[in-house]
Design a protein around this motif. Sequence first.
Motif, PDB file in Angstrom:
ATOM      1  N   ASN A  81       0.816  -1.212   0.000  1.00  0.00           N
ATOM      2  CA  ASN A  81       0.000   0.000   0.000  1.00  0.00           C
ATOM      3  C   ASN A  81       0.852   1.266   0.000  1.00  0.00           C
ATOM      4  N   SER A  82       1.948   1.223  -0.764  1.00  0.00           N
ATOM      5  CA  SER A  82       2.813   2.392  -0.912  1.00  0.00           C
ATOM      6  C   SER A  82       3.330   2.444  -2.343  1.00  0.00           C
ATOM      7  N   ILE A  83       3.868   3.590  -2.716  1.00  0.00           N
ATOM      8  CA  ILE A  83       4.401   3.758  -4.065  1.00  0.00           C
ATOM      9  C   ILE A  83       5.578   2.824  -4.314  1.00  0.00           C
ATOM     10  N   TRP A  84       6.315   2.456  -3.251  1.00  0.00           N
ATOM     11  CA  TRP A  84       7.501   1.620  -3.421  1.00  0.00           C
ATOM     12  C   TRP A  84       7.129   0.191  -3.781  1.00  0.00           C
ATOM     13  N   ALA A  85       5.931  -0.244  -3.443  1.00  0.00           N
ATOM     14  CA  ALA A  85       5.487  -1.568  -3.860  1.00  0.00           C
ATOM     15  C   ALA A  85       5.285  -1.630  -5.369  1.00  0.00           C
ATOM     16  N   ILE A  86       4.999  -0.495  -5.984  1.00  0.00           N
ATOM     17  CA  ILE A  86       4.819  -0.434  -7.433  1.00  0.00           C
ATOM     18  C   ILE A  86       6.159  -0.237  -8.132  1.00  0.00           C
ATOM     19  N   VAL A  87       7.058   0.515  -7.525  1.00  0.00           N
ATOM     20  CA  VAL A  87       8.299   0.932  -8.192  1.00  0.00           C
ATOM     21  C   VAL A  87       9.424  -0.075  -8.019  1.00  0.00           C
ATOM     22  N   LEU A 124      -3.255  -3.908  -8.322  1.00  0.00           N
ATOM     23  CA  LEU A 124      -4.302  -4.786  -7.793  1.00  0.00           C
ATOM     24  C   LEU A 124      -3.780  -5.646  -6.641  1.00  0.00           C
ATOM     25  N   ILE A 125      -2.517  -6.036  -6.721  1.00  0.00           N
ATOM     26  CA  ILE A 125      -1.960  -6.935  -5.722  1.00  0.00           C
ATOM     27  C   ILE A 125      -1.494  -6.192  -4.477  1.00  0.00           C
ATOM     28  N   TYR A 126      -0.791  -5.078  -4.669  1.00  0.00           N
ATOM     29  CA  TYR A 126      -0.085  -4.432  -3.572  1.00  0.00           C
ATOM     30  C   TYR A 126      -0.827  -3.254  -2.943  1.00  0.00           C
ATOM     31  N   LEU A 127      -1.830  -2.707  -3.624  1.00  0.00           N
ATOM     32  CA  LEU A 127      -2.505  -1.519  -3.112  1.00  0.00           C
ATOM     33  C   LEU A 127      -3.905  -1.870  -2.616  1.00  0.00           C
ATOM     34  N   LYS A 128      -4.233  -1.391  -1.429  1.00  0.00           N
ATOM     35  CA  LYS A 128      -5.562  -1.580  -0.864  1.00  0.00           C
ATOM     36  C   LYS A 128      -6.358  -0.280  -0.815  1.00  0.00           C
ATOM     37  N   ASP A 129      -5.649   0.813  -0.645  1.00  0.00           N
ATOM     38  CA  ASP A 129      -6.288   2.122  -0.555  1.00  0.00           C
ATOM     39  C   ASP A 129      -6.673   2.593  -1.958  1.00  0.00           C
TER      40      ASP A 129
END
Length: 286
Positions: free
Chosen positions: A139-145, A215-220
């Motif tokens: 649930n942070s930008i670093w999970a995407i990057v 879809l996987i890492y973000l909940k908010d």
Amino acid sequence: MKIKESWGSKLFDAFNVLLMLLLVVVMLYPMVYVFSASISDNAMVSSGRVLLWPKAVTLEAYGRIVANPDVWISYWNTIRYTVVHTALTLIATAAMAYPLAKKWLPGRRAVLLMAAFTLLFSGGLIPTFLVVQKLGLLNSIWAIVLPSLISTWHLFIMRTFFEALPEELEDAATIDGCGSVQVLLRIVMPLSLPVLASIALFTAVGQWNAFFDALIYLKDKSMYPLQIMLRNILIAGSNVQGEGDLDFVVTLKYAMIMIATLPILCVYPFIQKYFVQGSMIGGIKG
């Protein structure tokens, strides 16, 4: 003296021209159709009467999308994910590729073999998710990057490009008192604009179109990128306003596709001149 072309040569040229024109039509028609459908009346689109040009022009779909604050939040999320990911990817890839371009580097071959191994095998979805979870990145930008920060293919392209640069330039900079980092920043990077632009384009387009990691890492939902909203419209059948107007969702789909695609279409012409040069040099030389 003018050389007379043979009939075979003329026929070949004519065939190439016709083939290129056909490819242009095939590539442009979907974009023209999507744009026409996005500004046409929903009933016209649903009945299949819009084939090329718009009919019963209306901007209602764009009005609904623009008026929705969630669109602008997701748009901002996509922009910042793309910018941060692209910038960090260039920095990290260059920092790894530059020393690997030096044949005197101890353990160079082992590192290259381990990097090449990742082209064939990966940890998989579940181990990657567990790593991201244990690092507290959910649930942070670093999970995407961070999970996709360095692409092995991009690493090899940039390393090969660095190897093709004249060593005399680096030697001259070293004699003048530059360290390795200064040589990389002041000499190597400015000479590597073609390959940097190519990798930046690949990375930016990939991140702009990505939705699975979100879809996987973000909940908010306030952190969702634009592609999640586009996915909800295209697949889940929900409209932007959430009013259940399923008859209007057809036009919304096309309007949302245009809004999601427009930034990349605007950026590409400025990078295209570096694209072929960077890909060819980085993939062939060495």
